[in-house]
Design a protein around this motif. Structure first.
Motif, PDB file in Angstrom:
ATOM      1  N   ASP A   1      36.492  -0.445   1.418  1.00 26.92           N
ATOM      2  CA  ASP A   1      36.919  -0.022   0.073  1.00 26.92           C
ATOM      3  C   ASP A   1      36.618   1.453  -0.185  1.00 26.92           C
ATOM      4  O   ASP A   1      36.960   1.983  -1.236  1.00 26.92           O
ATOM      5  N   ARG A   2      35.947   2.120   0.757  1.00 26.50           N
ATOM      6  CA  ARG A   2      35.690   3.569   0.746  1.00 26.50           C
ATOM      7  C   ARG A   2      34.876   4.023  -0.457  1.00 26.50           C
ATOM      8  O   ARG A   2      35.006   5.156  -0.931  1.00 26.50           O
ATOM      9  N   SER A   3      34.021   3.150  -0.945  1.00 26.45           N
ATOM     10  CA  SER A   3      33.082   3.527  -2.000  1.00 26.45           C
ATOM     11  C   SER A   3      31.842   4.151  -1.357  1.00 26.45           C
ATOM     12  O   SER A   3      31.703   4.177  -0.131  1.00 26.45           O
ATOM     13  N   ASN A   4      30.925   4.630  -2.180  1.00 22.63           N
ATOM     14  CA  ASN A   4      29.688   5.227  -1.681  1.00 22.63           C
ATOM     15  C   ASN A   4      28.588   4.180  -1.675  1.00 22.63           C
ATOM     16  O   ASN A   4      28.089   3.783  -2.719  1.00 22.63           O
ATOM     17  N   THR A   5      28.201   3.722  -0.488  1.00 25.25           N
ATOM     18  CA  THR A   5      27.187   2.667  -0.396  1.00 25.25           C
ATOM     19  C   THR A   5      25.785   3.181  -0.714  1.00 25.25           C
ATOM     20  O   THR A   5      24.881   2.385  -0.929  1.00 25.25           O
ATOM     21  N   ALA A   6      25.605   4.517  -0.742  1.00 25.93           N
ATOM     22  CA  ALA A   6      24.287   5.100  -1.008  1.00 25.93           C
ATOM     23  C   ALA A   6      24.186   5.641  -2.432  1.00 25.93           C
ATOM     24  O   ALA A   6      23.372   6.524  -2.711  1.00 25.93           O
ATOM     25  N   ARG A   7      24.987   5.106  -3.327  1.00 20.91           N
ATOM     26  CA  ARG A   7      24.982   5.600  -4.713  1.00 20.91           C
ATOM     27  C   ARG A   7      23.657   5.337  -5.423  1.00 20.91           C
ATOM     28  O   ARG A   7      23.379   5.952  -6.461  1.00 20.91           O
ATOM     29  N   ALA A   8      22.833   4.431  -4.876  1.00 19.44           N
ATOM     30  CA  ALA A   8      21.540   4.148  -5.510  1.00 19.44           C
ATOM     31  C   ALA A   8      20.606   5.351  -5.449  1.00 19.44           C
ATOM     32  O   ALA A   8      19.680   5.465  -6.271  1.00 19.44           O
TER      33      ALA A   8
ATOM     34  N   CYS B   1      35.450  14.110  -6.344  1.00 20.88           N
ATOM     35  CA  CYS B   1      35.671  13.155  -7.430  1.00 20.88           C
ATOM     36  C   CYS B   1      34.327  12.665  -7.933  1.00 20.88           C
ATOM     37  O   CYS B   1      33.281  12.937  -7.339  1.00 20.88           O
ATOM     38  N   ARG B   2      34.366  11.930  -9.013  1.00 19.20           N
ATOM     39  CA  ARG B   2      33.134  11.556  -9.709  1.00 19.20           C
ATOM     40  C   ARG B   2      32.174  10.758  -8.829  1.00 19.20           C
ATOM     41  O   ARG B   2      30.962  10.969  -8.874  1.00 19.20           O
ATOM     42  N   GLU B   3      32.713   9.837  -8.034  1.00 22.89           N
ATOM     43  CA  GLU B   3      31.849   8.959  -7.246  1.00 22.89           C
ATOM     44  C   GLU B   3      31.093   9.714  -6.159  1.00 22.89           C
ATOM     45  O   GLU B   3      30.017   9.290  -5.740  1.00 22.89           O
ATOM     46  N   TRP B   4      31.652  10.820  -5.697  1.00 19.71           N
ATOM     47  CA  TRP B   4      31.051  11.544  -4.578  1.00 19.71           C
ATOM     48  C   TRP B   4      30.449  12.878  -4.991  1.00 19.71           C
ATOM     49  O   TRP B   4      29.509  13.355  -4.345  1.00 19.71           O
ATOM     50  N   LYS B   5      30.975  13.479  -6.022  1.00 14.73           N
ATOM     51  CA  LYS B   5      30.521  14.809  -6.413  1.00 14.73           C
ATOM     52  C   LYS B   5      29.083  14.766  -6.923  1.00 14.73           C
ATOM     53  O   LYS B   5      28.699  13.875  -7.681  1.00 14.73           O
TER      54      LYS B   5
ATOM     55  N   ILE C   1      23.289  11.579  -1.274  1.00 16.68           N
ATOM     56  CA  ILE C   1      23.627  10.961   0.009  1.00 16.68           C
ATOM     57  C   ILE C   1      24.961  10.245  -0.158  1.00 16.68           C
ATOM     58  O   ILE C   1      25.142   9.462  -1.099  1.00 16.68           O
ATOM     59  N   CYS C   2      25.876  10.512   0.754  1.00 18.78           N
ATOM     60  CA  CYS C   2      27.203   9.903   0.683  1.00 18.78           C
ATOM     61  C   CYS C   2      27.494   9.149   1.973  1.00 18.78           C
ATOM     62  O   CYS C   2      27.597   9.754   3.046  1.00 18.78           O
TER      63      CYS C   2
ATOM     64  N   GLU D   1      20.039  18.262  11.423  1.00 20.29           N
ATOM     65  CA  GLU D   1      21.396  18.644  11.786  1.00 20.29           C
ATOM     66  C   GLU D   1      22.448  18.292  10.735  1.00 20.29           C
ATOM     67  O   GLU D   1      23.389  19.057  10.516  1.00 20.29           O
ATOM     68  N   PHE D   2      22.320  17.168  10.090  1.00 20.31           N
ATOM     69  CA  PHE D   2      23.357  16.724   9.160  1.00 20.31           C
ATOM     70  C   PHE D   2      23.324  17.542   7.871  1.00 20.31           C
ATOM     71  O   PHE D   2      22.255  17.780   7.293  1.00 20.31           O
ATOM     72  N   ASN D   3      24.493  17.969   7.399  1.00 19.33           N
ATOM     73  CA  ASN D   3      24.610  18.750   6.171  1.00 19.33           C
ATOM     74  C   ASN D   3      24.818  17.806   4.985  1.00 19.33           C
ATOM     75  O   ASN D   3      25.936  17.389   4.673  1.00 19.33           O
ATOM     76  N   TRP D   4      23.728  17.462   4.298  1.00 12.37           N
ATOM     77  CA  TRP D   4      23.780  16.497   3.208  1.00 12.37           C
ATOM     78  C   TRP D   4      24.568  17.039   2.008  1.00 12.37           C
ATOM     79  O   TRP D   4      25.142  16.262   1.237  1.00 12.37           O
ATOM     80  N   ASP D   5      24.583  18.351   1.822  1.00 12.78           N
ATOM     81  CA  ASP D   5      25.222  18.936   0.643  1.00 12.78           C
ATOM     82  C   ASP D   5      26.738  18.858   0.694  1.00 12.78           C
ATOM     83  O   ASP D   5      27.384  18.724  -0.349  1.00 12.78           O
TER      84      ASP D   5
END
Length: 509
Positions: free
Chosen positions: A462-469, A447-451, A455-456, A426-430
């Motif tokens: 702090d609204r960063s992306n915890t799944a950046r790994a 923006c760079r951190e999310w584009k 997985i976001c 169901e979830f739209n990862w894109d």
């Protein structure tokens, strides 16, 4: 418990130069930091550890009183409360399980639930009361005014005594602690049994707290006004018996440059730890937030120490409030973490999901159901979790939050299946990112951190992306494949063993 240690004669270390290509620590050059570092002085006389470890979690009303003059769990009149009606049972009609204190037997049977303690929040709490559930049609109580989350007049910034643990009733006095009731289906029973066998116990937490208290004494020889806080899964309610312990060293108000100053501070502490007989294997990891890893020989616990990572303390108490606001939250999250670890998708160092990201994913799912299992705390009570709140007052933030009575009657088994289905189909990862702060799936920021991230997951403060790994498509595809395959197997067999060996997981704790 800990042998006495001394760093008398330990030469002070000067700040290293800022190198053009690295953060190599050199002890022969001086470069001022943005805050003053204290001169090294001999540590204070050794205190009795039991008094420190048992009473350092007390609130301000106990300051100035000799610890040995206090009972182990003194009563706090201003925190006394009458339990409200709790959340509905996991399955209607199940027999209530009374809370009695039993001697733990490591060889108990998987389903010997009489020998287990249900709904225990650790050393913060008291024995829960058995509460009769309300009818399904009962509506949730109205929310109190937001000003109920404000700190009472006269409460100022507390002294940094090192206390980070708070009693369960002091954390959220208006939220009742309801015992879980066994659901009738096999899958829910397995999830609950696994949770009860693997959840962090009182003695596990006390071991970590004793080491934290002793380390704070040693570190204050270097930084006299510093405070060491327990954080992460140890304190937020989602830890297991095998969980590592996260520590946050706060040495000043405000931020610390994590690339330079934090590395230098941790290198000083690493040299100190080498001289402590009860610490082994101190290792400095230079990451985005550098950490010092080490092991306590006495308890066998692995620790991760960071410097001034304030957001980690804030999200610890946000997650802890979610953990105890509804009785199904802790079991479902702990078992999902065990499942993800077994299936090889819960290791950020290998390009998969961190445990923190997994927890936020589960909370988001529980928030966004047609009948939510949990509320959105940051939207409903913004002042209780304000990013501007003084860090030493953060543990008091959730005190004004009332109980949440969900109309959702799903069992643990239903919720686990729903979680897998939500992220598999169901979830739209894109296009979407996961937000617990808004209890919604939001469009990805451009923006760079999310584009172009696979997985976001938004960090609530702090609204960063915890799944950046998760930065490789092959790892993202593997994560999606595990959700899809586990959903298929669980729908087919309705047996947790189809995706996670229950007995072997219990033995590992």
């Amino acid at each position: 418990m800990f042998p006495s240690s001394s760093i008398v004669g330990f030469a002070p270390f000067l700040p290293p130069p800022r190198c053009a290509r690295g953060n190599t620590v050199t002890a022969h050059h001086a470069l001022p930091l943005p805050f003053p570092l204290p001169a090294l002085s001999p540590p204070p006389p050794q205190l009795q550890l039991p008094a420190e470890s048992h009473f350092n979690m007390r609130n301000k009303s106990f300051r100035g009183v000799p610890p040995n003059a206090l009972p182990r769990f003194p009563s706090n009149p201003h925190c006394d409360w009458t339990p409200a009606v709790g959340t509905p049972p996991l399955a209607p009609g199940g027999p209530p399980l009374t809370m009695t204190r039993k001697r733990r037997n490591d060889e108990h049977s998987l389903y010997d639930v009489k020998r287990q303690r249900f709904g225990s929040p650790g050393i913060y709490g008291r024995t829960p009361q058995v509460v009769s559930p309300l009818p399904v049609a009962q509506s949730a109580p109205p929310k109190p005014p937001i000003e109920g989350c404000r700190h009472p007049p006269g409460i100022h910034k507390p002294k940094q005594t090192g206390g980070t643990l708070v009693l369960r009733r002091e954390l959220c006095p208006s939220i009742p602690e309801d015992p879980l009731i066994l659901a009738g289906d096999k899958l829910s029973q397995q999830i609950l049994a696994l949770f009860q066998a693997c959840q962090q116990q009182n003695d596990d937490l006390e071991k970590k707290e004793r080491c934290r208290a002793q380390l704070q004494k040693e570190i204050r020889a270097l930084f006299p006004h510093s405070t060491v806080y327990l954080a992460g899964s140890t304190l937020n309610g989602f830890g297991s018996r095998s969980s590592d312990a996260d520590l946050c060293l706060v040495i000043k108000d405000g931020s610390v440059d994590q690339r330079t100053d934090a590395v230098y501070i941790l290198s000083l502490i690493r040299k100190l730890l080498y001289r402590l007989s009860y610490i082994e294997r101190p290792q400095l990891i230079r990451a985005k937030v550098p950490i010092l890893k080490f092991r306590d020989k006495v308890s066998g616990v692995e620790f991760d120490l960071n410097v001034n990572n304030i957001v980690g303390i804030r999200n610890t108490f946000l997650l802890r409030t979610y953990a105890y606001i509804e009785s199904r939250v802790r079991p479902i999250i702990l078992v999902i973490k065990k499942w993800a670890r077994y299936r090889g998708i819960n290791d950020a160092s290998r390009g998969t999901l961190s445990s923190y990201s997994l927890v936020l994913m589960v909370l988001h799912y529980l928030q966004t159901l047609p009948e939510p299992v949990i509320p959105c705390l940051q939207k409903d009570y913004p002042e209780c979790f304000s990013v501007s709140m003084d860090i030493h007052l953060v543990p008091e933030g959730p005190k004004g939050i009332p109980p949440f009575i969900s109309k959702n009657q799903s069992t643990l088994g239903d919720l686990f299946l729903g979680f897998l289905k939500y992220y598999a189909k169901e979830f739209n990862w894109d296009k979407l990112m996961i937000s617990v702060r808004e209890a919604d799936a939001l469009p990805k920021p451009n923006c760079r951190e999310w584009k172009n991230k696979f997985i976001c997951v938004e960090e609530p403060f702090d609204r960063s992306n915890t799944a950046r790994a998760v930065h490789e498509k092959v790892k993202f595809d593997a994560i999606k494949a595990e959700f899809t395959e586990s959903l298929r197997l669980l729908q087919l067999k309705k047996d947790l063993n189809a995706i996670l060996p229950v007995r072997a997981t219990i033995q590992e704790r």
